[in-house]
Scaffold this active site. Structure first.
Site, PDB file in Angstrom:
ATOM      1  N   TRP A   1       0.882  -1.159   0.128  1.00 21.65           N
ATOM      2  CA  TRP A   1       0.083   0.099   0.044  1.00 21.65           C
ATOM      3  C   TRP A   1       1.004   1.267  -0.126  1.00 21.65           C
ATOM      4  O   TRP A   1       1.776   1.624   0.988  1.00 21.65           O
ATOM      5  CB  TRP A   1      -0.816   0.040   1.095  1.00 21.65           C
TER       6      TRP A   1
ATOM      7  N   ASN B   1       0.209   5.693   0.005  1.00 26.10           N
ATOM      8  CA  ASN B   1      -0.699   6.845  -0.095  1.00 26.10           C
ATOM      9  C   ASN B   1       0.351   8.110  -0.529  1.00 26.10           C
ATOM     10  O   ASN B   1       1.109   8.296  -1.159  1.00 26.10           O
ATOM     11  CB  ASN B   1      -1.538   7.058   0.912  1.00 26.10           C
ATOM     12  N   ASP B   2       0.190   9.242   0.454  1.00 22.42           N
ATOM     13  CA  ASP B   2       0.717  10.527   0.069  1.00 22.42           C
ATOM     14  C   ASP B   2       2.293  10.447  -0.258  1.00 22.42           C
ATOM     15  O   ASP B   2       2.996   9.569   0.225  1.00 22.42           O
ATOM     16  CB  ASP B   2       0.583  11.373   1.366  1.00 22.42           C
TER      17      ASP B   2
ATOM     18  N   TRP C   1      -4.163   0.379   4.065  1.00 17.70           N
ATOM     19  CA  TRP C   1      -3.375   1.123   4.792  1.00 17.70           C
ATOM     20  C   TRP C   1      -3.387   0.578   6.323  1.00 17.70           C
ATOM     21  O   TRP C   1      -4.023  -0.291   6.785  1.00 17.70           O
ATOM     22  CB  TRP C   1      -4.436   2.333   4.945  1.00 17.70           C
TER      23      TRP C   1
ATOM     24  N   PHE D   1       3.733   9.321   9.543  1.00 13.84           N
ATOM     25  CA  PHE D   1       2.822  10.086   8.903  1.00 13.84           C
ATOM     26  C   PHE D   1       3.455  11.166   8.151  1.00 13.84           C
ATOM     27  O   PHE D   1       4.707  11.124   7.908  1.00 13.84           O
ATOM     28  CB  PHE D   1       1.605  10.603   9.425  1.00 13.84           C
TER      29      PHE D   1
ATOM     30  N   ARG E   1      -1.118  17.603  12.130  1.00 16.31           N
ATOM     31  CA  ARG E   1      -0.221  16.839  11.429  1.00 16.31           C
ATOM     32  C   ARG E   1       0.201  17.386   9.987  1.00 16.31           C
ATOM     33  O   ARG E   1      -0.310  18.357   9.538  1.00 16.31           O
ATOM     34  CB  ARG E   1      -0.702  15.545  11.310  1.00 16.31           C
TER      35      ARG E   1
ATOM     36  N   TRP F   1     -10.658   7.208  -1.741  1.00 16.53           N
ATOM     37  CA  TRP F   1     -11.421   6.326  -0.713  1.00 16.53           C
ATOM     38  C   TRP F   1     -12.665   5.839  -1.380  1.00 16.53           C
ATOM     39  O   TRP F   1     -13.575   5.150  -0.796  1.00 16.53           O
ATOM     40  CB  TRP F   1     -11.639   7.143   0.539  1.00 16.53           C
TER      41      TRP F   1
HETATM   42  C1  FRU Z   1      -3.587  12.253   4.009  1.00 16.06           C
HETATM   43  C2  FRU Z   1      -3.057  11.487   5.346  1.00 16.06           C
HETATM   44  C3  FRU Z   1      -2.157  12.425   5.870  1.00 16.06           C
HETATM   45  C4  FRU Z   1      -1.705  11.576   7.054  1.00 16.06           C
HETATM   46  C5  FRU Z   1      -1.263  10.449   6.205  1.00 16.06           C
HETATM   47  C6  FRU Z   1      -1.329   9.150   6.784  1.00 16.06           C
HETATM   48  O1  FRU Z   1      -3.983  11.080   3.057  1.00 16.06           O
HETATM   49  O2  FRU Z   1      -4.317  11.096   5.954  1.00 16.06           O
HETATM   50  O3  FRU Z   1      -3.043  13.697   6.890  1.00 16.06           O
HETATM   51  O4  FRU Z   1      -0.261  12.159   7.290  1.00 16.06           O
HETATM   52  O5  FRU Z   1      -2.255  10.462   5.119  1.00 16.06           O
HETATM   53  O6  FRU Z   1      -1.211   8.097   5.925  1.00 16.06           O
END
Ligand code: FRU
Length: 552
Positions: A120, A122-123, A147, A186, A250, A390
């Site tokens: 997985w 993400n950002d 996730w 994160f 964050r 999502w």
């Molecule tokens: C955005 C987010 C951020 C966080 C991260 C966690 O997609 O929720 O705010 O730091 O992904 O994976």
């Protein structure tokens, strides 16, 4: 199951595994490393080999090994990691071009867009350019295609399109799987100080037992060697939240502020439930003071479900300041679109952000463009975003989840609108070959880039695979719409073209990125059905340039 293989002295092996199962490495009949029984939750294991020789690797359940690779620390910046795939017959090890070939052999994987080898993502995180090397870090869960406890993955490139995969860069503070919790390393940014020192500011979400509340988020600095090979030190810089901030706190971005003569940081948060961006100041990067909210969203957003600002980005462009924010949880009542990314353009004076207009600019009407992070490199502001919202997920059974957008260059239009266009590097990495014709055009399973110039009203671009809809893009009464096979009409993926006469559509195996009005209007959607169109039907009065893009 066992196999013998040659290992060089200094080789490091990093493994994520979950029981039942075991793994051992032996030289002759002597065990040099083993996990006799993996726990029933994922764990991280590493082994450093100390002598160039043949070893025997023994395992019982290949599916217990979730993600594994090896590397030589002195060489990994050039050659990348070597992926180890365990199965009942043996271990397949792939590196460099073999990894690329394996990834490209997957008919479901986009080819122009960055994706993790497995598991997985993400950002985008920590984006930066050092010398000739672009660094992409990303939110990564090495133990699954969903996730989970967050790590930072890492890859490098010299052209923004071809990537060399490196070892995991940041790990969570502790084994959150073992706690039955989520959290971890994160999102965050790379920061280059005035003397050229580089470091990463990021958030650690401490063990969380609920996805939406009751967690603690703290801000940390990760320092590492010059090539970002390995984290050398971690310092916690902000633990306490200001009044009114309950849990979301964050995604730091730090810069040196000439006007203030000090460091500044923005954080995404919620203030008494309103999505907000918080401003912090520091003289030394370690001690930080809360300077107040930089932005607080109007009440409307909280009422429509927005929980917090995520991944705030704050940067200068043509002498103006641009604030980009993701409003997580928000649903736009008129369209049903959610988790939207917005921008404001203005001035930043005496630690106050004064937007030129209070109207938020929606950065992507297709919504699969989130957590955008931009960075400055040689006078250009470059951005990547995560192509996800999502709403739709990659169907089960795929080796990975998550792709990044095309790298985009940011600019401001004359009327102060934030614009995005694919970077110029695209032309060298994926040259375009014109597909001749008008109307119905047969296409290969390759990325394409359709550019229309002229009157757009009445335009329809319909891509299909064996007659089934892949996607349709249309313009009626100036309204641009992207439609996918699964759309039931409940969400409006539309934008007002307001007379624009330029439209550019990229397609890469289910990724659709649309740019109009010089990049002031962008729409990105990720489709998982019928992702290999064989026919594109174009009806338009505009002039067409239809390019098939192939990698060098
Ligand atoms: C955005 C987010 C951020 C966080 C991260 C966690 O997609 O929720 O705010 O730091 O992904 O994976």
């Amino acid at each position: 199951m066992q196999t013998t293989l040659q290992l060089e002295s200094g080789t490091r092996i990093e493994i994520w595994a979950q029981g039942p199962g075991s793994l051992r490495i032996a030289i002759g009949d002597q065990i040099v490393w083993q996990v006799p029984a993996f726990a029933n939750h994922p764990g991280f294991f590493k082994y450093q080999h100390r002598e160039t020789c043949e070893v025997t690797v023994e395992w019982d359940r290949p599916e217990a090994i979730l993600w594994a690779y090896s590397y030589l620390p002195g060489e990994v910046q050039h050659s990348g990691i070597t992926v180890w795939e365990f199965d009942a017959e043996g271990i397949t090890r792939r590196t460099g071009a073999q990894i690329d070939a394996w990834m490209h052999s997957d008919p479901n994987r986009p080819v122009m867009h960055f994706s993790p080898i497995r598991q997985w993502m993400n950002d985008p995180n920590g984006l930066c350019k050092v010398g000739d090397t672009w660094h992409m870090f990303y939110q990564f869960h090495p133990a699954g295609t969903d996730w989970g406890p967050m790590h930072w993955g890492h890859a490098i490139s010299t052209d923004l399109f071809n990537w060399t995969h490196l070892p995991v860069f940041l790990h969570p503070e502790q084994n959150y799987w073992q706690l039955g919790a989520t959290g971890g390393a994160f999102s965050g940014n790379a920061f280059e100080d005035r003397d050229g020192t580089r470091m990463f500011f990021y958030t650690e979400r401490l063990p969380a037992y609920d996805l939406f509340s009751g967690y603690r988020e703290i801000q940390k600095i990760a320092r590492s060697g010059p090539g970002f090979e390995q984290v050398e030190s971690l310092t916690t810089v902000i633990e306490a939240r200001p009044d009114g901030v309950n849990h979301d706190f964050r995604d730091p971005k730090v810069w040196w502020d000439d006007n203030a003569g000090a460091y500044r940081m923005v954080l995404g948060a919620a203030l008494d439930g309103d999505p907000a961006v918080l401003l912090y100041g520091s003289a030394n990067l370690v001690d930080w003071d809360y300077l107040g909210p930089l932005y607080r969203a109007p009440d409307h957003f909280k009422r429509q479900g927005a929980r917090a600002v995520e991944c705030p980005d704050f940067f200068t462009l043509n002498g103006k300041w641009v604030l980009v924010m993701g409003f997580v949880g928000y649903t736009q009542p008129e369209t049903g679109r959610h988790n939207l990314l917005y921008a404001l353009v203005g001035d930043f004076v005496n630690d106050q952000f004064v937007a030129h207009s209070n109207t938020l600019q929606l950065l992507d009407f297709g919504t699969d463009f989130y957590a955008m992070q931009s960075f400055e490199a040689e006078g250009r502001q470059i951005a990547f975003a995560w192509l996800f919202n999502w709403e739709d997920r990659k169907p089960l059974g795929y080796p990975y989840s998550g792709e990044m957008s095309l790298p985009r260059e940011l600019s401001l239009s004359e009327d102060g609108v934030l614009c995005m266009q694919p970077v110029a590097e695209l032309e060298a990495a994926w040259p375009g070959h014109a597909i001749k014709g008008q109307g119905s055009m047969a296409v290969q399973d390759a990325p394409f880039d359709l550019q229309l110039a002229g009157p757009l009203d009445g335009t329809t671009v319909r891509a299909s695979q064996a007659g089934l809809l892949c996607f349709e893009i249309s313009v009626w009464n100036n309204i641009l719409t992207i439609t996918l096979p699964q759309d039931d009409g409940s969400i409006g993926y539309t934008a007002d073209l307001a007379g624009a006469q330029d439209l550019r559509i990229f397609h890469d195996r289910g990724i659709i990125e649309v740019f109009a009005k010089g990049g002031a209007i962008c729409g990105t959607r990720r489709n998982y059905q019928n992702i290999a169109p064989d026919m594109v039907d174009v009806t338009t009065e505009a002039a067409q340039t239809f390019l098939e893009r192939t990698s060098l």
